[in-house]
Enzyme design. Structure first.
Site, PDB file in Angstrom:
ATOM      1  N   ALA A  34       0.848  -1.198   0.000  1.00  0.00           N
ATOM      2  CA  ALA A  34       0.000   0.000   0.000  1.00  0.00           C
ATOM      3  C   ALA A  34       0.883   1.248   0.000  1.00  0.00           C
ATOM      4  O   ALA A  34       1.985   1.239   0.564  1.00  0.00           O
ATOM      5  CB  ALA A  34      -0.885  -0.006   1.236  1.00  0.00           C
ATOM      6  N   GLY A  91       0.903  -5.197   0.754  1.00  0.00           N
ATOM      7  CA  GLY A  91      -0.189  -5.449  -0.194  1.00  0.00           C
ATOM      8  C   GLY A  91       0.243  -6.296  -1.386  1.00  0.00           C
ATOM      9  O   GLY A  91      -0.575  -7.026  -1.956  1.00  0.00           O
ATOM     10  N   GLU A 139       4.137  -4.767   7.843  1.00  0.00           N
ATOM     11  CA  GLU A 139       3.221  -3.812   8.485  1.00  0.00           C
ATOM     12  C   GLU A 139       3.533  -3.631   9.966  1.00  0.00           C
ATOM     13  O   GLU A 139       3.382  -2.535  10.512  1.00  0.00           O
ATOM     14  CB  GLU A 139       1.766  -4.270   8.292  1.00  0.00           C
ATOM     15  CG  GLU A 139       1.272  -4.207   6.851  1.00  0.00           C
ATOM     16  CD  GLU A 139       1.545  -5.478   6.043  1.00  0.00           C
ATOM     17  OE1 GLU A 139       2.358  -6.328   6.498  1.00  0.00           O
ATOM     18  OE2 GLU A 139       0.958  -5.607   4.961  1.00  0.00           O
ATOM     19  N   GLU A 196      -0.077  -9.621  -0.141  1.00  0.00           N
ATOM     20  CA  GLU A 196      -1.500  -9.950   0.051  1.00  0.00           C
ATOM     21  C   GLU A 196      -2.195 -10.277  -1.273  1.00  0.00           C
ATOM     22  O   GLU A 196      -3.098 -11.117  -1.318  1.00  0.00           O
ATOM     23  CB  GLU A 196      -2.211  -8.809   0.786  1.00  0.00           C
ATOM     24  CG  GLU A 196      -1.822  -8.768   2.273  1.00  0.00           C
ATOM     25  CD  GLU A 196      -2.218  -7.470   2.949  1.00  0.00           C
ATOM     26  OE1 GLU A 196      -1.825  -6.394   2.435  1.00  0.00           O
ATOM     27  OE2 GLU A 196      -2.909  -7.520   3.983  1.00  0.00           O
TER      28      GLU A 196
HETATM   29  N1  COA Z   1       4.475   3.347  -0.334  1.00  0.00           N
HETATM   30  C1  COA Z   1       4.842   4.497  -0.910  1.00  0.00           C
HETATM   31  N2  COA Z   1       6.000   4.642  -1.579  1.00  0.00           N
HETATM   32  C2  COA Z   1       6.826   3.589  -1.622  1.00  0.00           C
HETATM   33  C3  COA Z   1       6.515   2.370  -1.027  1.00  0.00           C
HETATM   34  C4  COA Z   1       5.267   2.261  -0.369  1.00  0.00           C
HETATM   35  N3  COA Z   1       4.848   1.112   0.174  1.00  0.00           N
HETATM   36  N4  COA Z   1       7.536   1.524  -1.220  1.00  0.00           N
HETATM   37  C5  COA Z   1       8.448   2.180  -1.927  1.00  0.00           C
HETATM   38  N5  COA Z   1       8.031   3.447  -2.195  1.00  0.00           N
HETATM   39  C6  COA Z   1       8.723   4.499  -2.921  1.00  0.00           C
HETATM   40  C7  COA Z   1       9.779   5.177  -2.094  1.00  0.00           C
HETATM   41  O1  COA Z   1       9.231   6.210  -1.304  1.00  0.00           O
HETATM   42  C8  COA Z   1      10.701   5.703  -3.171  1.00  0.00           C
HETATM   43  O2  COA Z   1      10.120   6.855  -3.749  1.00  0.00           O
HETATM   44  P1  COA Z   1      10.935   8.268  -3.750  1.00  0.00           P
HETATM   45  O3  COA Z   1      12.178   7.935  -4.556  1.00  0.00           O
HETATM   46  O4  COA Z   1      10.010   9.201  -4.416  1.00  0.00           O
HETATM   47  O5  COA Z   1      11.219   8.563  -2.316  1.00  0.00           O
HETATM   48  C9  COA Z   1      10.649   4.609  -4.218  1.00  0.00           C
HETATM   49  O6  COA Z   1       9.443   3.910  -4.008  1.00  0.00           O
HETATM   50  C10 COA Z   1      11.790   3.616  -4.138  1.00  0.00           C
HETATM   51  O7  COA Z   1      11.813   3.065  -2.818  1.00  0.00           O
HETATM   52  P2  COA Z   1      13.094   3.098  -1.861  1.00  0.00           P
HETATM   53  O8  COA Z   1      12.591   2.934  -0.467  1.00  0.00           O
HETATM   54  O9  COA Z   1      13.926   4.280  -2.136  1.00  0.00           O
HETATM   55  O10 COA Z   1      13.858   1.783  -2.350  1.00  0.00           O
HETATM   56  P3  COA Z   1      14.847   0.887  -1.495  1.00  0.00           P
HETATM   57  O11 COA Z   1      15.505  -0.025  -2.478  1.00  0.00           O
HETATM   58  O12 COA Z   1      15.705   1.718  -0.629  1.00  0.00           O
HETATM   59  O13 COA Z   1      13.893   0.018  -0.521  1.00  0.00           O
HETATM   60  C11 COA Z   1      11.958  -1.289   0.070  1.00  0.00           C
HETATM   61  C12 COA Z   1      12.952  -0.912  -1.051  1.00  0.00           C
HETATM   62  C13 COA Z   1      10.866  -2.163  -0.563  1.00  0.00           C
HETATM   63  C14 COA Z   1      12.690  -2.076   1.147  1.00  0.00           C
HETATM   64  C15 COA Z   1      11.351  -0.004   0.685  1.00  0.00           C
HETATM   65  O14 COA Z   1      10.885   0.810  -0.364  1.00  0.00           O
HETATM   66  C16 COA Z   1      10.224  -0.224   1.646  1.00  0.00           C
HETATM   67  O15 COA Z   1      10.447  -0.632   2.777  1.00  0.00           O
HETATM   68  N6  COA Z   1       8.962   0.033   1.202  1.00  0.00           N
HETATM   69  C17 COA Z   1       7.805  -0.071   2.069  1.00  0.00           C
HETATM   70  C18 COA Z   1       7.402  -1.517   2.244  1.00  0.00           C
HETATM   71  C19 COA Z   1       6.223  -1.622   3.194  1.00  0.00           C
HETATM   72  O16 COA Z   1       6.320  -1.396   4.382  1.00  0.00           O
HETATM   73  N7  COA Z   1       5.032  -2.021   2.635  1.00  0.00           N
HETATM   74  C20 COA Z   1       3.849  -2.218   3.412  1.00  0.00           C
HETATM   75  C21 COA Z   1       2.978  -1.032   3.409  1.00  0.00           C
HETATM   76  S1  COA Z   1       1.533  -1.281   4.411  1.00  0.00           S
END
Ligand code: COA
Length: 263
Positions: free
Chosen positions: A65, A114, A137, A117
């Protein structure tokens, strides 16, 4: 090409691509809404028998999400957060779970939150050997909300799912295979061909029988066995007058391949 969900229909297979690669295909409200509308359209399209869902770019299936967006709903309070974020996401996964045509997740990278999911909800999934899963989460101080506390336990058992839910740790495609979250793991470059091979095989079967089996299994899983057997019986009964069943049986008796006309 800027739409958050791309659709490509070929040979009775629709490939839906989550298309926000610079955000790791995070599921914002617009993406979820478009996905739901697309599913509505394709369900009644007789030219489509099987769907594949995958992610754009070479990093992510979906990182879950859209945290920035739903954090605004959380800020607005309980009613807005449940209505705009939770209900919308649950609608999406429930729709995929009970869809009348098979949906195959082709998991090409991160399947976090998500994204995981969706993989739990669809009936079939194939993962690239580069796919990485997580239920992160808990690290945001919340439980999963798109069915993630419910379906993984049913797939993998209570203790396995609670371990993943309570730690938020990442797990590999091989582990996803072990816990029953995906059907197969393939080399990254073989992912879409493998998903298409599976889709092609199912697309050649009777669409009515495919829907009957999807319905019986998915509904039956949440019922007691005697009620599930009733669903199975009703599904069969609904096919008795169909041309597909007549054709399948006649083809076997006449020692030829069946030709299923479709819905
Ligand atoms: N929601 C919103 N934006 C997200 C996102 C999410 N779930 N996951 C990644 N992005 C965005 C980042 O903000 C970034 O955008 P920006 O460059 O404009 O800041 C872009 O996608 C790339 O992500 P980034 O975090 O820089 O990549 P990374 O390689 O350092 O890390 C992850 C990858 C997947 C580990 C990390 O993005 C992350 O932890 N995402 C969230 C995962 C999560 O908790 N999902 C459950 C949500 S309920």
């Amino acid at each position: 090409m800027n739409a958050p969900v791309l659709v490509d229909i070929r040979d009775r297979i629709a490939t839906l691509t989550l298309n926000r690669p610079d955000k790791l295909n995070a599921l914002n409200y617009e993406t979820v809404d478009l996905l739901l509308r697309t599913l509505d359209e394709l369900e009644s399209d007789p030219g489509v028998r099987v769907l594949i869902v995958t992610g754009a770019g070479d990093r992510a299936f979906s990182a879950g999400a859209d945290i920035r967006e739903f954090s605004e709903s959380v800020r607005q309070g309980t009613a807005a957060a449940v209505r705009d974020f939770v209900r919308r996401g649950q609608r999406m996964t429930a729709r995929m779970e009970s869809y009348r045509k098979p949906i195959i997740a082709a998991v090409n990278g991160y399947a976090f939150g998500g994204g995981c999911e969706i993989t739990e909800a669809v009936p079939l999934a194939i993962a690239s050997d580069r796919a990485l899963f997580a239920k992160p989460e808990i690290r945001l101080g919340m439980p999963p909300t798109f069915g993630g506390t419910q379906r993984l336990s049913r797939l993998s058992g209570r203790k396995r799912s609670l371990h993943l839910l309570l730690t938020g740790e990442r797990f590999s495609a091989e582990r996803a295979l072990e816990v029953g979250l995906v059907n197969a793991v393939v080399p990254h470059d073989d992912l879409l061909p493998a998903a298409r091979d599976l889709a092609t095989c199912i697309a050649s079967q009777s669409p009515l029988a495919v829907t009957a089996i999807l319905t019986a299994v998915t509904r039956g899983l949440n019922l007691a066995i005697d009620e599930g057997l009733q669903v199975e019986s009703e599904q069969f009964a609904s096919l008795v007058p169909s041309r597909d069943l007549r054709e399948g049986i006649d083809a076997w008796i006449e020692r030829r391949e069946p030709a299923f006309p479709g819905c």
